[in-house]
Design an enzyme around this catalytic site. Structure first.
Site, PDB file in Angstrom:
ATOM      1  CG  HIS A 227      32.391 -45.342 -40.164  1.00  7.10           C
ATOM      2  ND1 HIS A 227      33.347 -45.418 -41.165  1.00  7.10           N
ATOM      3  CD2 HIS A 227      33.018 -44.747 -39.099  1.00  7.10           C
ATOM      4  CE1 HIS A 227      34.479 -44.890 -40.727  1.00  7.10           C
ATOM      5  NE2 HIS A 227      34.300 -44.481 -39.488  1.00  7.10           N
TER       6      HIS A 227
ATOM      7  CB  CYS B 189      33.809 -45.281 -33.854  1.00 12.58           C
ATOM      8  SG  CYS B 189      32.710 -43.868 -33.653  1.00 12.58           S
TER       9      CYS B 189
ATOM     10  NE  ARG C 206      35.408 -39.953 -42.680  1.00  6.77           N
ATOM     11  CZ  ARG C 206      35.799 -40.132 -41.417  1.00  6.77           C
ATOM     12  NH1 ARG C 206      36.102 -39.087 -40.676  1.00  6.77           N
ATOM     13  NH2 ARG C 206      35.873 -41.334 -40.889  1.00  6.77           N
TER      14      ARG C 206
ATOM     15  CG  ASP D  58      29.614 -42.324 -32.936  1.00  6.22           C
ATOM     16  OD1 ASP D  58      30.621 -41.631 -32.678  1.00  6.22           O
ATOM     17  OD2 ASP D  58      29.081 -42.339 -34.066  1.00  6.22           O
TER      18      ASP D  58
ATOM     19  NE  ARG E  26      38.334 -47.760 -38.784  1.00  4.36           N
ATOM     20  CZ  ARG E  26      38.033 -46.513 -39.195  1.00  4.36           C
ATOM     21  NH1 ARG E  26      38.009 -45.524 -38.325  1.00  4.36           N
ATOM     22  NH2 ARG E  26      37.731 -46.257 -40.450  1.00  4.36           N
TER      23      ARG E  26
ATOM     24  CD  GLN F  29      35.118 -47.211 -36.202  1.00  2.00           C
ATOM     25  OE1 GLN F  29      35.636 -46.194 -36.630  1.00  2.00           O
ATOM     26  NE2 GLN F  29      35.604 -47.877 -35.171  1.00  2.00           N
TER      27      GLN F  29
END
Ligand code: CP
Ligand code: NVA
Length: 312
Positions: free
Chosen positions: A135, A270, A108, A230, A298, A138
């Protein structure tokens, strides 16, 4: 398995084919069912995953780590102060050293080029656990969730309301690949970047799907099957928070906006959410919301990714 992802880096949805995305979802659904019925698979027995984090995480970290445990492997957390990525030593040296010790890597990072650089110099598969550009893990879990709820992906309309950020980019790249139309409502200057749209529109043209960018959330949400938002301020943009709060105010997903969507629409986020900003808490707890199924998926989708890319 009809698709072979063994040894592949997963840096973005942009690089995955439609078949690969569907295969990852299908395996995730199987792994979820098996877990629920108590069947375990030690598919990564004896393997180690190195997890590099430059930013905080709840879902991504716990999913990767738990996935490795469930699959009989081991995960190693390397936080910002452990290896000081990009500060203590060169990224290519880190990739080379880790490649000689572990079987899989995830990272990340702030800048997408960092995960690209890790992948370029790694002999083991690298997964992007979120960068400023994409991402991907996700979105595999999100598409899995949509498929579970709507029984299909093709022909659906997804409305993304808010910042043209990493999550938006991955949805925009992914929607045409699974046959979905995507409408994005963002304030001027915060819409997805032209280079993202240019490439995604090529995917959409090939797939015969629609990508539409508007400044009006109502236009995006009108008749939507999925309403997605988001945070307005992503990790790393904290200095812009006050300004963004003002600019994005008309882009809140609330019960009023959801009236424009289909009556059986689902609401997705998310997470983490900043309630009272991009979404109201009542929406998150309403009949529309699937945010916690989305979060759980996830785990299953990350398991699927790891199983597919690990060298056997
Ligand atoms: N959605 C997501 O990636 O959550 P975390 O930042 O908590 O990992
Ligand atoms: N856009 C958000 C997503 C968090 C999962 C961020 O980058 O902070």
């Amino acid at each position: 398995m009809s698709v072979n992802l063994m040894g592949k880096h997963i840096l973005g949805i942009r690089e995955l084919t439609s078949e690969e995305i569907y295969q990852l979802i299908e395996t995730a659904i199987t792994l979820k069912r098996d877990k629920q019925t108590g069947r375990s698979h030690e598919l990564l027995k004896g393997k180690t995953l190195a997890m590099i984090f430059q930013k905080p995480s709840l879902r991504t970290r716990v999913s990767f780590e738990t996935a490795m445990t469930h699959l009989g492997g081991h995960a190693l957390y390397l936080g910002p102060d452990d290896i000081k990525l990009g500060k203590r030593e060169d990224i290519d040296d880190i990739a080379e050293v880790l490649s000689r010790m572990v079987d899989l890597m995830m990272a990340r990072v702030f800048e997408h080029v960092v995960v690209e650089e890790l992948a370029k110099n790694s002999k083991v598969p690298v997964v992007n656990g979120l960068s400023d550009f994409e991402h991907p893990t996700q979105i595999i879990g999100d598409f899995m969730t949509i498929l579970e709820k709507k029984k299909k992906l093709e022909g659906l309309k997804l409305a993304y309301v808010g910042d043209g950020n990493n999550v938006a980019n991955s949805l925009i790249f992914g929607a045409p690949k699974v046959g979905m139309d995507i409408f994005v409502a963002s304030p001027k200057n915060y819409e997805p970047k032209p280079e993202v749209l240019e490439q995604a529109k090529e995917f959409a043209q090939k797939a015969g799907t629609i990508i539409e960018i508007t400044e009006d959330p109502k236009i995006a949400v009108e008749g939507a099957d999925i309403v997605y938002t988001d945070v307005w301020t992503s990790m790393g943009q904290e200095a812009e928070k006050e300004e963004r709060l003002k600019i994005f105010k008309p882009y809140q997903v609330n019960m009023e906006l959801l009236k424009y969507a289909k009556p059986d629409a689902i609401f997705m986020h998310c997470l983490p959410a900043h309630y009272g900003e991009e979404v109201t808490k009542d929406v998150s707890r309403s009949k529309y919301s699937v945010i916690f199924d989305q979060a759980e998926n996830r785990l299953h989708s990350i398991k699927s990714i790891l199983v597919h890319i690990a060298y056997k």
